[in-house]
Design an enzyme around this catalytic site. Structure first.
Site, PDB file in Angstrom:
ATOM      1  N   LEU A   1      -2.824   2.596  -4.120  1.00  0.00           N
ATOM      2  CA  LEU A   1      -2.269   1.553  -3.265  1.00  0.00           C
ATOM      3  C   LEU A   1      -2.968   0.240  -3.600  1.00  0.00           C
ATOM      4  O   LEU A   1      -4.147   0.236  -3.960  1.00  0.00           O
ATOM      5  CB  LEU A   1      -2.493   1.876  -1.775  1.00  0.00           C
ATOM      6  CG  LEU A   1      -1.761   3.087  -1.195  1.00  0.00           C
ATOM      7  CD1 LEU A   1      -2.173   3.283   0.263  1.00  0.00           C
ATOM      8  CD2 LEU A   1      -0.248   2.917  -1.294  1.00  0.00           C
ATOM      9  N   ASP A   2      -2.252  -0.866  -3.464  1.00  0.00           N
ATOM     10  CA  ASP A   2      -2.879  -2.167  -3.664  1.00  0.00           C
ATOM     11  C   ASP A   2      -3.994  -2.375  -2.643  1.00  0.00           C
ATOM     12  O   ASP A   2      -3.977  -1.776  -1.554  1.00  0.00           O
ATOM     13  CB  ASP A   2      -1.848  -3.292  -3.499  1.00  0.00           C
ATOM     14  CG  ASP A   2      -0.725  -3.209  -4.521  1.00  0.00           C
ATOM     15  OD1 ASP A   2      -0.960  -2.632  -5.588  1.00  0.00           O
ATOM     16  OD2 ASP A   2       0.371  -3.713  -4.221  1.00  0.00           O
ATOM     17  N   LYS A   3      -4.923  -3.235  -2.973  1.00  0.00           N
ATOM     18  CA  LYS A   3      -6.050  -3.518  -2.090  1.00  0.00           C
ATOM     19  C   LYS A   3      -5.593  -3.846  -0.669  1.00  0.00           C
ATOM     20  O   LYS A   3      -6.126  -3.314   0.303  1.00  0.00           O
ATOM     21  CB  LYS A   3      -6.867  -4.682  -2.658  1.00  0.00           C
ATOM     22  CG  LYS A   3      -7.978  -5.162  -1.742  1.00  0.00           C
ATOM     23  CD  LYS A   3      -8.697  -6.373  -2.324  1.00  0.00           C
ATOM     24  CE  LYS A   3      -9.742  -6.908  -1.348  1.00  0.00           C
ATOM     25  NZ  LYS A   3     -10.432  -8.112  -1.867  1.00  0.00           N
TER      26      LYS A   3
ATOM     27  N   ARG B   1       6.908  -4.696  -3.643  1.00  0.00           N
ATOM     28  CA  ARG B   1       6.721  -6.142  -3.516  1.00  0.00           C
ATOM     29  C   ARG B   1       7.594  -6.896  -4.515  1.00  0.00           C
ATOM     30  O   ARG B   1       8.215  -7.905  -4.177  1.00  0.00           O
ATOM     31  CB  ARG B   1       5.244  -6.482  -3.709  1.00  0.00           C
ATOM     32  CG  ARG B   1       4.345  -5.847  -2.658  1.00  0.00           C
ATOM     33  CD  ARG B   1       2.894  -5.850  -3.081  1.00  0.00           C
ATOM     34  NE  ARG B   1       2.373  -7.214  -3.207  1.00  0.00           N
ATOM     35  CZ  ARG B   1       1.200  -7.509  -3.743  1.00  0.00           C
ATOM     36  NH1 ARG B   1       0.422  -6.534  -4.230  1.00  0.00           N
ATOM     37  NH2 ARG B   1       0.790  -8.758  -3.806  1.00  0.00           N
TER      38      ARG B   1
END
Length: 305
Positions: free
Chosen positions: A137-139, A238
């Site tokens: 997962l992205d930060k 996104r």
């Protein structure tokens, strides 16, 4: 100090030097600009400037220090554990936590926390920096992640993700009122042609990417969506939502200017994960409750709609 030399091509004409260096070294634009400021980038034997535009056939030379060798050490960091047995562990990753060590984030990551909690008992398939990590997962994306403790579990989970039989569903708050109740975005994703640190929908060299979505609630200028990944490209949700002109609220890379929402980073949460236990064969459904900041964003638009 290492040195790399390239010759620009017709496709590079008009590209800024800092963008070119970032792309060729696979580093951030900020890092590339720092190299240029230090006089470590030369164009045709002349000192380079970040905003100079390249021409075809120019020689670009960059001197840089090779990155330090990273390692992952156990750290006593609290974890929100949703499920755990001898083979796998499922966590609700906190927003702001990086998944594994990388330049700029050598510690304080999910891997550091898992190494401490599991006593080092994680799958070794992905090496010492990413032990047990099957997907990421992205930060600034919170939510459910499954991690492998053993190599057989890792291989089983990876096979399900590759075959698209493991289903990941996200909650996203996006700009605009989406007309359709549900839909599918099919558009290939690859590196942005001019900004190496970004991804983009690109029909030249992009990899197949599919995102399904349905509307959970409309709030005038915003829509709350559930998005299911069929593929798992970097920044897929996104990029896809920005592509259809409904970017995720507060997305600092693909969105509009920052709105006044009570959250750091994009309003995106990995809500649930459906998969088959890689050892027992049992169907698994794990949900991660959204953090207070995600709920606060929904409350804000409910109040102001």
């Amino acid at each position: 100090m290492e040195q790399k030399t390239w010759q620009s091509t017709p496709a590079d004409e008009g590209v800024r030097l800092d963008v070119y260096v970032a792309r060729m070294l696979s580093v951030s634009r900020t890092y590339a600009q720092d190299l240029i400021k230090k006089g470590l980038v030369r164009v045709q034997d002349n000192m380079g400037k970040a905003n100079c535009r390249l021409e075809d056939g120019q020689c670009i030379t960059v001197s840089f220090s090779p990155p330090a060798v990273l390692s992952a050490e156990p750290e006593n960091i609290p974890l929100h554990i949703l499920y755990e047995d001898a083979h796998i562990i499922v966590v609700n990753k906190a927003r702001g936590m990086v998944v594994h060590p990388a330049p700029g984030n050598p510690s304080g990551t999910l891997v550091n926390a898992l190494l401490y909690h599991c006593g080092g008992e994680l799958s070794g398939i992905n090496g010492v920096i990413r032990p047990g990590i099957v997907h990421r997962l992205d930060k600034d994306t919170s939510g459910v992640m499954v991690v492998a403790k053993t190599d057989p579990a890792h291989r089983g989970l990876a096979a399900q993700i590759k075959a698209h039989t493991a289903h990941r569903t996200y909650w996203a708050l996006v700009h605009g009122n989406i007309a359709e109740e549900r839909g599918t975005i099919e558009a290939p994703i690859g590196r942005h042609p001019k900004d190496r640190i970004k991804m983009a929908v690109t029909f030249k060299g992009g990899r197949e990417a599919t995102t399904h979505f349905h509307v959970l609630q409309r709030y005038g200028e915003y829509t709350w969506l559930a998005c299911r990944l069929e593929t798992g490209r970097t920044h897929q949700i996104r990029v896809h939502l920005a592509y259809i002109r409904h970017p995720v609220v507060n997305d600092p890379v693909y969105g509009y200017k920052r709105d006044d929402f009570p959250i750091q980073g994009q309003v995106l949460h990995s809500r649930c994960l459906d998969f088959v236990h890689p050892v027992t064969g049992e169907p698994m459904h794990v949900e991660a409750p959204p953090a207070a900041d995600f709920s606060a964003c929904l409350e804000r638009i409910r109040t102001h709609s």
